[in-house]
Scaffold this active site. Sequence first.
Site, PDB file in Angstrom:
ATOM      1  N   HIS A  20     -18.330  76.800  73.792  1.00  0.00           N
ATOM      2  CA  HIS A  20     -17.071  76.233  74.319  1.00  0.00           C
ATOM      3  C   HIS A  20     -16.863  76.856  75.710  1.00  0.00           C
ATOM      4  O   HIS A  20     -17.733  76.730  76.577  1.00  0.00           O
ATOM      5  CB  HIS A  20     -15.960  76.540  73.311  1.00  0.00           C
ATOM      6  CG  HIS A  20     -14.655  75.852  73.519  1.00  0.00           C
ATOM      7  ND1 HIS A  20     -14.467  74.806  74.383  1.00  0.00           N
ATOM      8  CD2 HIS A  20     -13.431  76.064  72.953  1.00  0.00           C
ATOM      9  CE1 HIS A  20     -13.200  74.408  74.339  1.00  0.00           C
ATOM     10  NE2 HIS A  20     -12.542  75.167  73.477  1.00  0.00           N
ATOM     11  N   HIS A  69     -22.363  67.423  75.847  1.00  0.00           N
ATOM     12  CA  HIS A  69     -20.967  67.380  75.409  1.00  0.00           C
ATOM     13  C   HIS A  69     -20.837  66.604  74.121  1.00  0.00           C
ATOM     14  O   HIS A  69     -21.544  65.619  73.921  1.00  0.00           O
ATOM     15  CB  HIS A  69     -20.073  66.734  76.487  1.00  0.00           C
ATOM     16  CG  HIS A  69     -18.640  67.119  76.327  1.00  0.00           C
ATOM     17  ND1 HIS A  69     -17.793  66.449  75.473  1.00  0.00           N
ATOM     18  CD2 HIS A  69     -17.918  68.118  76.876  1.00  0.00           C
ATOM     19  CE1 HIS A  69     -16.610  67.024  75.518  1.00  0.00           C
ATOM     20  NE2 HIS A  69     -16.650  68.045  76.360  1.00  0.00           N
ATOM     21  N   ASP A 106     -18.259  72.936  82.657  1.00  0.00           N
ATOM     22  CA  ASP A 106     -18.549  74.344  82.938  1.00  0.00           C
ATOM     23  C   ASP A 106     -19.642  74.557  83.982  1.00  0.00           C
ATOM     24  O   ASP A 106     -19.694  75.607  84.613  1.00  0.00           O
ATOM     25  CB  ASP A 106     -18.921  75.062  81.634  1.00  0.00           C
ATOM     26  CG  ASP A 106     -17.716  75.146  80.711  1.00  0.00           C
ATOM     27  OD1 ASP A 106     -16.629  75.442  81.209  1.00  0.00           O
ATOM     28  OD2 ASP A 106     -17.865  74.885  79.509  1.00  0.00           O
TER      29      ASP A 106
HETATM   30  N1  CMC Z   1     -29.347  71.950  76.420  1.00  0.00           N
HETATM   31  C1  CMC Z   1     -30.398  71.403  75.764  1.00  0.00           C
HETATM   32  N2  CMC Z   1     -30.281  70.475  74.795  1.00  0.00           N
HETATM   33  C2  CMC Z   1     -29.049  70.093  74.474  1.00  0.00           C
HETATM   34  C3  CMC Z   1     -27.904  70.607  75.110  1.00  0.00           C
HETATM   35  C4  CMC Z   1     -28.093  71.568  76.123  1.00  0.00           C
HETATM   36  N3  CMC Z   1     -27.062  72.112  76.779  1.00  0.00           N
HETATM   37  N4  CMC Z   1     -26.805  70.022  74.599  1.00  0.00           N
HETATM   38  C5  CMC Z   1     -27.240  69.175  73.668  1.00  0.00           C
HETATM   39  N5  CMC Z   1     -28.595  69.218  73.602  1.00  0.00           N
HETATM   40  C6  CMC Z   1     -29.444  68.448  72.711  1.00  0.00           C
HETATM   41  C7  CMC Z   1     -29.568  69.158  71.365  1.00  0.00           C
HETATM   42  O1  CMC Z   1     -30.683  70.031  71.300  1.00  0.00           O
HETATM   43  C8  CMC Z   1     -29.746  67.990  70.424  1.00  0.00           C
HETATM   44  O2  CMC Z   1     -31.088  67.552  70.470  1.00  0.00           O
HETATM   45  P1  CMC Z   1     -31.837  67.079  69.126  1.00  0.00           P
HETATM   46  O3  CMC Z   1     -31.111  65.822  68.736  1.00  0.00           O
HETATM   47  O4  CMC Z   1     -33.248  66.884  69.564  1.00  0.00           O
HETATM   48  O5  CMC Z   1     -31.662  68.200  68.154  1.00  0.00           O
HETATM   49  C9  CMC Z   1     -28.904  66.884  71.046  1.00  0.00           C
HETATM   50  O6  CMC Z   1     -28.797  67.204  72.422  1.00  0.00           O
HETATM   51  C10 CMC Z   1     -27.499  66.813  70.436  1.00  0.00           C
HETATM   52  O7  CMC Z   1     -26.945  68.115  70.400  1.00  0.00           O
HETATM   53  P2  CMC Z   1     -25.829  68.590  69.376  1.00  0.00           P
HETATM   54  O8  CMC Z   1     -25.860  70.078  69.292  1.00  0.00           O
HETATM   55  O9  CMC Z   1     -25.897  67.822  68.100  1.00  0.00           O
HETATM   56  O10 CMC Z   1     -24.529  68.126  70.122  1.00  0.00           O
HETATM   57  P3  CMC Z   1     -23.111  68.690  69.842  1.00  0.00           P
HETATM   58  O11 CMC Z   1     -22.186  67.584  70.065  1.00  0.00           O
HETATM   59  O12 CMC Z   1     -23.006  69.398  68.544  1.00  0.00           O
HETATM   60  O13 CMC Z   1     -23.015  69.838  70.962  1.00  0.00           O
HETATM   61  C11 CMC Z   1     -22.460  71.121  72.772  1.00  0.00           C
HETATM   62  C12 CMC Z   1     -22.254  69.795  72.064  1.00  0.00           C
HETATM   63  C13 CMC Z   1     -21.483  71.232  73.906  1.00  0.00           C
HETATM   64  C14 CMC Z   1     -22.203  72.289  71.795  1.00  0.00           C
HETATM   65  C15 CMC Z   1     -23.907  71.198  73.288  1.00  0.00           C
HETATM   66  O14 CMC Z   1     -24.134  70.161  74.223  1.00  0.00           O
HETATM   67  C16 CMC Z   1     -24.249  72.549  73.894  1.00  0.00           C
HETATM   68  O15 CMC Z   1     -24.624  73.468  73.158  1.00  0.00           O
HETATM   69  N6  CMC Z   1     -24.138  72.689  75.250  1.00  0.00           N
HETATM   70  C17 CMC Z   1     -24.364  73.973  75.894  1.00  0.00           C
HETATM   71  C18 CMC Z   1     -23.089  74.799  75.840  1.00  0.00           C
HETATM   72  C19 CMC Z   1     -21.997  74.191  76.703  1.00  0.00           C
HETATM   73  O16 CMC Z   1     -22.226  73.844  77.849  1.00  0.00           O
HETATM   74  N7  CMC Z   1     -20.786  74.129  76.162  1.00  0.00           N
HETATM   75  C20 CMC Z   1     -19.607  73.639  76.892  1.00  0.00           C
HETATM   76  C21 CMC Z   1     -19.155  72.325  76.350  1.00  0.00           C
HETATM   77  S1  CMC Z   1     -18.000  71.439  77.398  1.00  0.00           S
HETATM   78  C22 CMC Z   1     -16.683  72.470  77.705  1.00  0.00           C
HETATM   79  C23 CMC Z   1     -15.967  72.934  76.512  1.00  0.00           C
HETATM   80  O17 CMC Z   1     -15.617  72.149  75.629  1.00  0.00           O
HETATM   81  O18 CMC Z   1     -15.684  74.098  76.505  1.00  0.00           O
END
Ligand code: CMC
Length: 367
Positions: free
Chosen positions: A215, A254, A311
Site C-alpha cells: 500500500h 494496481h 507511488d
Molecule cells: N510488479 C510485477 N508484477 C506485478 C506487479 C508489480 N508491481 N503488480 C502486479 N503484478 C503482476 C502479478 O505478479 C500478477 O501476475 P500473475 O497473474 O502472473 O501472478 C498480476 O500482475 C496480478 O497481480 P495481483 O497481485 O493479483 O494483483 P493485486 O490486485 O492483488 O495487487 C498490488 C495489486 C498493488 C498489490 C500489486 O500490483 C503490487 O504488489 N504492486 C507493487 C506494490 C505497489 O506499488 N503498491 C501500491 C499500490 S497503489 C497505491 C496504494 O494503494 O497505496
Amino acid sequence: MKGLEDVVAVETNIAYIDGITGILAYRGININDLMDNSFEEVCYLLVKGQIPSGDELEEYKRSLREARPLYDEVLEVIRACNKEADAMDVLRTAVSYMAQVDEDYTDNSMEASNRKAIKLIAKFPTIVAAYFRIVNGEEPVQPDLNLSHGANFLYMLTGKKPNSIESEVMEKDLILSAEHGLNASTFASRIAASTHSDIYSAIISGICTLKGPLHGGARLGAMEMLDSIGSLDRVEKYVNDCISNKKRVAGFGHRVYKTYDPRAKIYRNLAEKLDEDKPDITWYEVAKELETVVEREYVNKHDKPIYPNIDFYAAVTYKYLDIPPKMSTSIFALGRVSGWTAHCIEQYSDNRLIRPRAKFIWKIFDK
Ligand code: CMC
C-alpha cells in the site's frame, strides 16, 4: 473472493473511481480539475461534501492553520521516540498521545469528531517534520501560519521557505494522495469507526495499514528502487532481475486500475517540471526509462502491461524535493488523513457495524 477483489463493502459519496477508463473524482469533481485548488479547499470538499464559498474557506483555513502547532506533551513524546524508528510508527505513537491530551478525547459526537478531524489534518505535517528534525539533531521549526499546507510542511522540514515550484508540487502531492475510495487503509479506518470507536483510534488503524509495502509503503519501495538503480544504463538489468526473481516492481500495478493511474499521469508531469527546474538531476529520465522497460517486458511476459501507480512518480518527485526515503510513507499520510477523516465521518453518519464472515476450511495439521 480472495483479497475482497471487486467486493462492494460500503456506499460512499466521497470518491468515484473508474478503473477501466482511469477516472478519479472527489465528490464528483475530476481530480484533474482540482489541481489548481489549495489542499485546504480539497479537505473541505472531502470532509464537508462541497467546494466552500469564499467565507467558508477563509474560516476553515483559519481553523486548520491555528491548529498546526503541537501540544508540548506530544512534542515530548516525539523526542522520546527511537531515532531509528519508522516515521509511520512515530506518527502512530504521536497521534495516540495527541488523543489523550485532547479536550474532546471522550466526546464522540459529530461536532467533536469534526473538530478532531481538523486537528488531525492540521497537526500531521507538524508531527512528521518535527520527528525528521529531531532525528537529524535539529530543533523543530514552528509552523508558519501564512504559508499553504504544503509549503508550510516543507518549511518545517528544512527551515527554509520553499520556492514556488516546490510549494506547488507539495500542495499537489497532498491533493493527489488525499483520497482513493475503499483502499486498504481507508477500509481499516472505516471498520474501526463502524464499531463506534473514536476518530483518533480509526485514524491510527489507517496509519498502521498505509505503512505496508503493498500500500503506501510502496512509495518507500519506489524511492529505494530508484536509488539502487542509480543510472539510466542499469534500468534494463534491474527489470530483468525482477522478472527472473519474481520480484514486484515497486510503484507498478494496481487492484482497481486496469489502465494508467490518472494520479500517476499528473505526478509524471510534476516530475518533468521539477526536472526542468533542476537540470543536473536525472531521476525523471531514469523513471521514464523504467516505465518503458517495465511496460515492454511485462507485455512480453503476460500479454498485458503493468502501469505505474500513484507511488512511482510520487517517489520521483520526492527525489527532487530531497525527501529522505524513510519519510516518504509518512508524507503520503499527510494527504490521506483528509480522506480517512471524511470516510469516518461518513461512516458515523450512517453506521452499521462492518462485520463480514470467514469461510471455515478443514485442515489437518501435522504433529
Ligand atoms: N510488479 C510485477 N508484477 C506485478 C506487479 C508489480 N508491481 N503488480 C502486479 N503484478 C503482476 C502479478 O505478479 C500478477 O501476475 P500473475 O497473474 O502472473 O501472478 C498480476 O500482475 C496480478 O497481480 P495481483 O497481485 O493479483 O494483483 P493485486 O490486485 O492483488 O495487487 C498490488 C495489486 C498493488 C498489490 C500489486 O500490483 C503490487 O504488489 N504492486 C507493487 C506494490 C505497489 O506499488 N503498491 C501500491 C499500490 S497503489 C497505491 C496504494 O494503494 O497505496
